[in-house]
Write a protein that holds these residues in place. Sequence first.
Motif, PDB file in Angstrom:
ATOM      1  N   TYR A 140       0.866  -1.182   0.000  1.00  0.00           N
ATOM      2  CA  TYR A 140       0.000   0.000   0.000  1.00  0.00           C
ATOM      3  C   TYR A 140       0.895   1.222   0.000  1.00  0.00           C
ATOM      4  CZ  TYR A 140      -3.800   3.180   1.307  1.00  0.00           C
ATOM      5  OH  TYR A 140      -4.723   4.193   1.331  1.00  0.00           O
ATOM      6  N   LYS A 199      -0.280   5.005  -0.771  1.00  0.00           N
ATOM      7  CA  LYS A 199      -1.319   5.924  -1.227  1.00  0.00           C
ATOM      8  C   LYS A 199      -0.743   7.153  -1.909  1.00  0.00           C
ATOM      9  CE  LYS A 199      -5.547   8.210   0.302  1.00  0.00           C
ATOM     10  NZ  LYS A 199      -6.457   8.449   1.447  1.00  0.00           N
ATOM     11  N   ASP A 254      -4.974   5.014  -3.775  1.00  0.00           N
ATOM     12  CA  ASP A 254      -5.660   4.298  -2.698  1.00  0.00           C
ATOM     13  C   ASP A 254      -5.981   2.869  -3.134  1.00  0.00           C
ATOM     14  OD1 ASP A 254      -6.909   3.882  -0.256  1.00  0.00           O
ATOM     15  OD2 ASP A 254      -8.823   4.689  -0.956  1.00  0.00           O
ATOM     16  N   THR A 255      -4.928   2.105  -3.354  1.00  0.00           N
ATOM     17  CA  THR A 255      -5.060   0.748  -3.907  1.00  0.00           C
ATOM     18  C   THR A 255      -4.280  -0.254  -3.064  1.00  0.00           C
ATOM     19  OG1 THR A 255      -5.229   1.646  -6.151  1.00  0.00           O
ATOM     20  CG2 THR A 255      -4.697  -0.701  -5.938  1.00  0.00           C
ATOM     21  N   LEU A 256      -4.953  -1.314  -2.643  1.00  0.00           N
ATOM     22  CA  LEU A 256      -4.289  -2.445  -2.003  1.00  0.00           C
ATOM     23  C   LEU A 256      -3.831  -3.387  -3.097  1.00  0.00           C
ATOM     24  CD1 LEU A 256      -3.512  -4.275   0.418  1.00  0.00           C
ATOM     25  CD2 LEU A 256      -5.845  -5.199   0.299  1.00  0.00           C
ATOM     26  N   LEU A 267      -5.835   1.415   6.066  1.00  0.00           N
ATOM     27  CA  LEU A 267      -4.497   0.853   5.944  1.00  0.00           C
ATOM     28  C   LEU A 267      -3.457   1.907   6.278  1.00  0.00           C
ATOM     29  CD1 LEU A 267      -4.832  -1.166   2.614  1.00  0.00           C
ATOM     30  CD2 LEU A 267      -4.933  -2.043   4.944  1.00  0.00           C
ATOM     31  N   ASN A 308      -5.571  -6.349  -7.341  1.00  0.00           N
ATOM     32  CA  ASN A 308      -5.594  -4.939  -6.964  1.00  0.00           C
ATOM     33  C   ASN A 308      -7.001  -4.575  -6.521  1.00  0.00           C
ATOM     34  OD1 ASN A 308      -2.918  -4.678  -7.750  1.00  0.00           O
ATOM     35  ND2 ASN A 308      -3.415  -3.904  -9.770  1.00  0.00           N
TER      36      ASN A 308
END
Length: 210
Positions: A5, A7, A12-14, A59, A49
């Motif tokens: 992660y 950001k 804002d992506t896991l 997160l 993703n």
Amino acid sequence: MLAFYNKDNVGDTLMLTFGSVGEHGVDVEQKDTVTVIKDKTTQDVIGINVFNISDSMSLVGNGPIKLTDEQINQVNDLLEKNGFAPLSDTDQLAKLVVGYVESCVPHEDSDHLSVTQTRVNNDEVLQIVCGAKNIDAGQHVIVAKPGAVMPSGEIIWAGELRGVKSSGMICSTRELDATDIEDLPGIWELNDSFEVGTPLEEVLEWYRKN
């Protein structure tokens, strides 16, 4: 499973990673905020993703992160909601650990590589091809197991060197960003007192205190 992660630089992506991309590329399927990436040949999932992840969980981190059991359940809920299979690999155990070189023999097709059998816990021995001149049986070393994320950002995966399978890497202090402890060529030969499987963080702490 590796979780990332970042950001500020990525968004804002896991990002979940399970393996390396095969030579024939990938298939990608997206539903809503979830993208699943599969090896084109084997159809194994090698990446997931999840966009706008802050809508589902909070997160903290900037790079590799460790998900809680609750967060893994939340990811599985998102996957199943969008028609994808839940996570089957949620192993987040330490990937940079103390290993013990049980055997070390010359590579049959190289004048500088060695093939080791290196124990990384009580139940697991990895075959690792190593090019360091100082590698030898009987050493305690730091092993980057498949899935390890190095300080450089490189991810270590299983592969082959000159036709011999190699599952991981035996590390130098330079590769571990630990030259403040020792800055010598070759692999890092550890104090024999460390138990196999000890995480790298504990080793670094001991050396920096002693």
